[in-house]
Design an enzyme around this catalytic site. Structure first.
Site, PDB file in Angstrom:
ATOM      1  N   PHE A 138     -45.088 -10.896 -10.616  1.00  0.00           N
ATOM      2  CA  PHE A 138     -46.115 -11.688 -11.297  1.00  0.00           C
ATOM      3  C   PHE A 138     -45.584 -13.103 -11.466  1.00  0.00           C
ATOM      4  CE2 PHE A 138     -48.814 -13.347 -14.636  1.00  0.00           C
ATOM      5  CZ  PHE A 138     -50.065 -12.888 -14.234  1.00  0.00           C
ATOM      6  N   ASP A 223     -37.646 -16.512 -10.821  1.00  0.00           N
ATOM      7  CA  ASP A 223     -38.663 -16.690 -11.866  1.00  0.00           C
ATOM      8  C   ASP A 223     -38.120 -16.007 -13.117  1.00  0.00           C
ATOM      9  OD1 ASP A 223     -40.745 -16.354 -13.640  1.00  0.00           O
ATOM     10  OD2 ASP A 223     -42.255 -15.981 -12.113  1.00  0.00           O
ATOM     11  N   LYS A 252     -42.361 -19.050 -21.407  1.00  0.00           N
ATOM     12  CA  LYS A 252     -42.342 -18.076 -22.491  1.00  0.00           C
ATOM     13  C   LYS A 252     -41.344 -18.411 -23.607  1.00  0.00           C
ATOM     14  CE  LYS A 252     -44.356 -14.187 -19.965  1.00  0.00           C
ATOM     15  NZ  LYS A 252     -45.555 -13.907 -20.715  1.00  0.00           N
TER      16      LYS A 252
HETATM   17  N1  PLP Z   1     -43.964 -15.497 -14.258  1.00  0.00           N
HETATM   18  C1  PLP Z   1     -43.625 -14.383 -14.935  1.00  0.00           C
HETATM   19  C2  PLP Z   1     -42.351 -13.667 -14.601  1.00  0.00           C
HETATM   20  C3  PLP Z   1     -44.451 -13.907 -15.962  1.00  0.00           C
HETATM   21  O1  PLP Z   1     -44.105 -12.801 -16.634  1.00  0.00           O
HETATM   22  C4  PLP Z   1     -45.648 -14.612 -16.258  1.00  0.00           C
HETATM   23  C5  PLP Z   1     -46.557 -14.111 -17.300  1.00  0.00           C
HETATM   24  O2  PLP Z   1     -46.496 -12.986 -17.726  1.00  0.00           O
HETATM   25  C6  PLP Z   1     -45.965 -15.751 -15.519  1.00  0.00           C
HETATM   26  C7  PLP Z   1     -45.089 -16.171 -14.532  1.00  0.00           C
HETATM   27  C8  PLP Z   1     -47.221 -16.554 -15.805  1.00  0.00           C
HETATM   28  O3  PLP Z   1     -47.201 -17.046 -17.096  1.00  0.00           O
HETATM   29  P1  PLP Z   1     -48.279 -18.102 -17.674  1.00  0.00           P
HETATM   30  O4  PLP Z   1     -49.402 -17.264 -18.149  1.00  0.00           O
HETATM   31  O5  PLP Z   1     -47.579 -18.833 -18.769  1.00  0.00           O
HETATM   32  O6  PLP Z   1     -48.672 -19.013 -16.575  1.00  0.00           O
END
Ligand code: PLP
Length: 396
Positions: A138, A223, A252
């Site tokens: 994700f 990521d 986050k």
């Molecule tokens: N990358 C990772 C590993 C995530 O867990 C998330 C959201 O859960 C995202 C990206 C996307 O986050 P955002 O909603 O802040 O764009």
């Protein structure tokens, strides 16, 4: 003030119905606890989706926001601002990366990292542009980060998506090797897949991917949106696995509740120059002051070491639950990112009962619950949360 049911009716009337919300209207939070519009108290084991690292309304964050809000909130990036520079310095000095750019969310951080990889491919790898990512990953919900995300059900309504991604099985180095071609510029992975189900790879997975990237001259983008800033028991997840990424993204927990994302890169691949990227709000004084205060607190107080202690406690309690309930088939995770897997799709039902019992949880899959509490949660609070969950599991 309206009651919860009245707020929920208003939301249903006015908001785009994209989120499956729990019927809880949260109006206040303190530490690991929140209260709803009817005054009911809940133990928060979700932490704003792994965001509220220091819990709700930590005095350090509240003070930083308050002071900055009365000093300077927004200038545009046409000018230098001090909190942005301080946060950049802190992150670079405590990581293996050399430079940082701030945006407003994780998706934006990943979008920036992918732009950097594209330009690196153009300049240094004969126009290579493809990025290998993993199934069940994700990376966000903008069109490009959605294309990077290895979950077709999120992608299907929005095809055609931007090209340039190859998806392979997670935790499978051979699959990355087989997918590598002249077009490949980077491999992008989460150290542990969060939203995809808290999937923990083999201990040597990232090291082997790193070795392949080195051999092929590919960028390794990690990521660390969910795994970074102490969540796994080290400041960054890569430290748990003994590798260094070339590019890392954070969001986050970085802001402890304020919206911020960042991509960091090593000097050799920082190919972006004036005009290549930008943001009106990105890294503004308000959010960077909060993120700086939170990150400094996290580092100065060695919260990652505390996470390692609480990891032991949380996982011991989760394994006890597994021993007690035969329908729990697996406990997995690392640090304060954990999941329990059920033998059927009961996670939604568990959530409904858990709400009533005053504990907030996340159904990461129909058959699994995810735990991502504040990193400052106490052993007693973990006991309380697991106790409440146990009661729910007995009921159902
Ligand atoms: N990358 C990772 C590993 C995530 O867990 C998330 C959201 O859960 C995202 C990206 C996307 O986050 P955002 O909603 O802040 O764009």
């Amino acid at each position: 003030m309206n009651k919860s049911s009245e707020w929920i009716a208003l939301e249903k009337k006015y908001y785009v119905p994209v989120v499956r919300r729990q019927p809880v209207v949260i109006v206040r939070g303190k530490g690991s606890w929140v209260w709803d519009a009817d005054g009911k108290e809940y133990l928060d084991l979700i932490g704003g989706w792994a965001v509220n690292s220091l819990g709700h309304c930590h005095p350090v964050i509240t003070q930083a926001i308050t002071e900055q809000a009365t000093t300077l909130v927004q200038t545009s990036n046409q000018f230098y601002t001090v909190p942005q520079i301080l946060l950049a310095q802190l992150l670079v000095e405590h990581s293996c990366l050399d430079r940082v750019f701030f945006g407003n969310s994780a998706a934006e951080a990943n979008e920036g990292a992918l732009k950097l990889a594209r330009k690196y491919g153009k300049q240094k790898r004969g126009g290579a542009y493809e990025v290998i990512t993993a199934h069940h990953s994700f990376h966000g919900r903008t069109l490009t980060t959605l294309a990077a995300t290895g979950q077709p059900h999120y992608q299907e309504p929005f095809t055609p998506l931007p090209p340039g991604f190859a998806h392979v099985s997670y935790n499978d180095v051979d699959a990355i090797m087989n997918a590598t071609s002249d077009k490949t510029v980077a491999v992008m992975l989460e150290p542990i897949q969060g939203e995809g189900g808290v999937n923990v790879p083999a201990d040597d997975y990232l090291q082997r991917v790193r070795a392949w990237c080195d051999k092929q001259g590919l960028l390794l983008i990690l990521d660390e949106v969910q795994t970074g800033m102490g969540r796994l028991g080290s400041l960054f997840g890569y430290q748990e696995y003994g590798v260094e990424p070339d590019v890392m993204t954070l969001a986050k927990g970085l802001g402890c509740g304020v919206p911020i994302g960042a991509f960091l890169s090593k000097e050799f691949c920082t190919v972006l120059g004036p005009g290549d990227h930008g943001s009106t709000f990105g890294g503004n004084p308000l959010v960077t002051a909060a993120a700086y205060a939170g990150s400094k607190y996290l580092i100065d107080n060695n919260i990652p070491a505390y996470v390692k202690q609480m990891e032991k406690h949380l996982f011991a309690r989760l394994h006890e639950l597994k021993a007690r309930f035969s329908f729990i088939t697996e406990v997995r995770g690392k640090g304060l990112l954990a999941a329990i897997e059920f033998d059927s799709d009961i996670a939604g039902k568990v959530l409904t009962h858990a709400n009533a019992s005053g504990v907030l949880l996340n159904a990461v899959k129909p058959s699994a619950l995810r735990f991502m509490p504040p990193l400052t949660i106490t052993a007693e609070e973990i006991d309380e949360g697991i106790g409440r969950l146990e009661k729910v599991l007995k009921e159902i």
